[in-house]
Scaffold this active site. Structure first.
Site, mmCIF file in Angstrom:
data_model
loop_
_atom_site.group_PDB
_atom_site.id
_atom_site.type_symbol
_atom_site.label_atom_id
_atom_site.label_comp_id
_atom_site.label_asym_id
_atom_site.label_seq_id
_atom_site.Cartn_x
_atom_site.Cartn_y
_atom_site.Cartn_z
ATOM 1 N N HIS A 191 -2.836 6.435 4.535
ATOM 2 C CA HIS A 191 -1.768 5.448 4.743
ATOM 3 C C HIS A 191 -0.399 5.965 4.304
ATOM 4 C CE1 HIS A 191 -0.716 0.883 4.858
ATOM 5 N NE2 HIS A 191 -0.261 1.567 5.896
ATOM 6 N N CYS A 219 0.799 -1.234 0.000
ATOM 7 C CA CYS A 219 0.000 0.000 0.000
ATOM 8 C C CYS A 219 0.828 1.279 0.000
ATOM 9 C CB CYS A 219 -0.925 0.005 1.211
ATOM 10 S SG CYS A 219 -2.079 -1.376 1.266
#
Length: 774
Positions: free
Chosen positions: A156, A100
């Site tokens: 994130h 990610c």
């Protein structure tokens, strides 16, 4: 008479004054007219620029695999996505990163992760890390071009201080989660067992009171609200809709599961249902674009952030590997572009594209200035997407991770290590390894100094210092060696003589590489010897702390004893990596013809380092690329684990062959990576290794700090929020790196009980099957 004369003089003065005034007025009038014309022209240019600036809607999906969309797999029901892709341009040679944070950082910055310090892994909630503060971002450049920038969904990219938040990185507004994995209903996020908190934020505050609302639906509603409240005629819109789906936990609404009731695999059934929720979200967003007047002047981009995780229901079939690996299943992404502004629509693009290309492409499409963003690794590929022109991108550096190394390859060959590798004869009891005490978890390195490892060893440690080859220094001597025939193996005597001249699998860069203009590395070190672990469980539980940035500069010492030499030859004979050297300058095209028989032996690269690069049709992997199986969609190899254990492969689930650390594939002819050509094409391997060494010279140090206990949500009202004050110098505080082990606290060793493990396995299996039934 005097009065008459005075009157005449007064009239003369008045007439002269009036004539001068008229002259000045006559001269100033054209200037005023010219200024007015210039203003009108500028206003017209601004209005024309606004008309030409498209509205950009970027939809980023989490963990959607190659086989998780309808136009690749008809069992997945995505009618909206299929229609948009069919009417636009499908990107079938498009690449992302395997996890990610790296993918999102490269989208936002347009730079490879070796240039942002995020080479190693994701940014976990308790880590004081985020995007580099000095680096510009995509929303900042778009905002300078006149765009209204908004982000909805998963961030994130770190949040330990307010300067890391999306609203401080160029977004006018933000609504979503800051961590990597959030519950879809309660918005709870955990960084390991017992460290959980609430994670839903509106701009820079916590958005309490949203529990019970499904996150995909909630994020879609916020995106539609932004579209509805914004005036498309006033300013262009940039909306980054970064949905949490289809990342774990698998929590689709029950109504979406019913169409997939015939799927036997429960995890796959839930995963497919979550893909359907994404399809409905995209349908609602595109409907809002049409309703409020955006669609005719809009560009819709759909992209995944990495490959799927088969352990949790995803599928990359027929590609090899999964999320967290550098096989095609981990890095080849699903993507398409839909826009009325495309000049050539309804087609499939097989041009090489990468997620870093969106930064210069979108800034150029918005009329921004790319020259203000130095060091970009992306290319403007809008002519490739819109008109079908050839892509300017010819190669992709997937990554170089200096912290992810094969331990067996980084050891020096000494007696203690030799005993753990040599097979014991039948009837002889194997020697038990000596127990070692654990040392510090964090290693510190002072900048601009020689780096040195301090690893655990049973012998007296020896320090190996090695300096990079400079232009003034003499190049390493090239040993003369006759070409090896392909059919006949070399004799032991020749191989022994060769093994004394060359290290096992480590390569030094050719001094010619530094001629490209990038600074050469000034000082590096070699690791001290460390015996190999005797058991797989001990290797998993051991915390490994490695600090090394310039990996192409060093290698292990040569074996000295005869027994070590035999072992050295045994490991080397299993691969052909010792043949590769750097004979090409950066940018040299790879040969298409068969290689010549003679290959010299100049080393260039440490092949135990995890790295991957794509140049043209060729793809090279070194070190440990990760789990490399081909997993059909109906197969669930193992029970799903916690998400933080699935982000990165701690150890490979299989061993292809001892000391195997180089793979070469022709991706165009072999997209599923079934035929390793490293042995047949050493000429291609040596040039790709040279490219890795070239890129490694431009890399910045890895920044992977230890957990900060101040991040605990219990100290902040139960929510994940920034915990470092703006005045505190936290960035760059940790000169070392830190790897989190499985268990933070020391636990007493328990006696092995195979029956207990078996009972526990079947208990979990039964519980999982019962809880997953509809």
């Amino acid at each position: 008479m005097q009065a008459a004369a005075a009157a005449a003089v007064a009239l003369t003065v008045l007439s002269v004054f009036l004539s001068l005034h008229g002259l000045f007025a006559h001269q100033s009038k054209p200037n005023q007219i010219q200024q007015q014309n210039d203003r009108n022209a500028q206003n017209e240019e601004v209005e024309e620029k606004k008309k030409n600036q498209p509205h950009i809607i970027f939809i980023l999906i989490d963990d959607q695999g190659f086989n998780d969309i309808g136009y690749h797999n008809p069992t997945i029901k995505t009618p909206t996505l299929d229609k948009l892709a069919a009417e636009g341009v499908k990107l079938e040679n498009y690449y992302v990163q395997p996890i990610c944070t790296p993918s999102r950082s490269q989208l936002i910055t347009g730079r490879y992760q070796i240039h942002t310090g995020l080479q190693h892994s994701i940014i976990r909630p308790s880590q004081p890390s985020c995007l580099p503060s000095h680096m510009d971002t995509l929303p900042e450049r778009l905002r300078e071009a006149g765009y209204s920038t908004h982000m909805v969904g998963k961030w994130h990219l770190g949040f330990y201080r307010k300067a890391c938040l999306p609203t401080r990185k160029g977004f006018d507004s933000f609504f979503g989660s800051l961590t990597g994995s959030v519950d879809y209903y309660s918005y709870g996020s955990c960084d390991g067992p017992g460290l959980c908190g609430y994670d839903l934020h509106d701009d820079e505050g916590v958005a309490w009171g949203q529990e019970g609302k499904y996150s995909t639906t909630l994020f879609t509603q916020r995106a539609r609200k932004i579209i509805e409240s914004h005036d498309p005629a006033d300013r262009p819109l940039f909306l980054l809709l970064s949905l949490q789906a289809v990342h774990t936990p698998l929590q689709p609404p029950k109504s979406y599961i019913y169409p997939y009731r015939d799927m036997a695999n429960v995890a796959r059934r839930k995963f497919a249902a979550m893909v359907s929720t994404v399809d409905e979200a995209v349908r609602n967003v595109t409907y809002a674009l049409r309703k409020y007047g955006y669609y005719r002047n809009s560009v819709i981009i759909y992209s995944t952030d990495n490959g799927a995780q088969p352990f949790t229901g995803g599928s990359n079939w027929p590609l090899r590997g999964r999320k967290g690996t550098y096989w095609e299943g981990g890095v080849r992404g699903v993507a398409f572009v839909h826009s009325p502004l495309l000049r050539r629509r309804r087609r499939v693009s097989k041009d090489l594209l990468h997620i870093t290309d969106w930064f210069p492409t979108l800034v150029g499409l918005a009329g921004g200035n790319i020259s203000q963003s130095p060091g970009l690794d992306g290319f403007d590929v809008w002519p490739t997407i819109s008109e079908g022109k050839e892509s300017p991108r010819q190669e992709i550096l997937h990554n170089i991770d200096p912290l992810h190394k094969l331990q067996s390859e980084t050891m020096s060959w000494d007696t203690s290590e030799e005993e753990s590798l040599v097979k014991t004869p039948k009837g002889a009891a194997p020697k038990k390894p000596k127990k070692k005490k654990k040392k510090k978890k964090v290693l510190k390195q002072q900048p601009k100094q020689k780096s040195a490892f301090k690893l655990k060893t049973t012998k007296k440690p020896r320090t190996f210092a090695h300096h990079a080859a400079k232009s003034k220094s003499k190049p390493l001597p090239k040993p003369k060696r006759k070409p090896l025939p392909k059919s006949k193996p070399t004799s032991k005597a020749k191989t022994k003589a060769h093994s004394q001249r060359q290290t096992l699998s480590h390569y030094r860069p050719n001094p010619k590489i530094s001629s490209s203009g990038f600074p050469s590395v000034s000082g590096t070190s070699r690791p001290k010897s460390q015996p190999q672990s005797q058991s797989r469980s001990k290797t998993k539980s051991r915390r490994t702390t490695i600090l090394n940035q310039n990996l192409s500069q060093f290698g292990p010492p040569l074996p000295k004893s005869k027994r070590q030499l035999k072992l050295h030859f045994r490991a080397k004979s299993r691969r052909t990596s010792f043949q590769y050297q750097n004979v090409s300058q950066p940018g040299t095209q790879l040969p298409k013809s068969q290689p010549t028989a003679s290959v010299s032996l100049q080393p260039v690269w440490d092949t135990s380092v995890q790295a991957a690069i794509r140049v043209g049709d060729w793809k090279l992997l070194t070190g440990d690329p990760g789990h490399g199986d081909w997993v059909p969609p109906q197969v669930l190899p193992t029970l799903p684990g916690r998400w933080w254990n699935l982000e990165r492969t701690l150890l490979p689930f299989y061993k292809t062959s001892a000391h195997k650390n180089i793979w070469l594939f022709n991706i165009t002819g072999d997209p599923y990576e079934r035929h390793d050509l490293a042995d047949q094409r050493p000429d291609v391997v040596q040039q790709l290794l040279a490219r890795l060494a070239y890129y490694n010279q431009t890399a910045v140090p890895v920044y992977f700090p230890p957990d900060d206990p101040r991040a605990n949500p219990s100290h902040h009202g139960g929510a994940w929020v920034p915990w470092v004050d703006e005045g505190e110098e936290e960035e760059g505080k940790y000169q070392g790196v830190y790897k989190k082990g499985k268990n933070v606290k020391k636990k007493r060793k328990k006696k092995k009980c195979r029956m207990c493990k078996l009972k526990s396995f079947f208990l979990k299996l039964n519980t999982g099957m019962m809880s997953n039934r509809i």
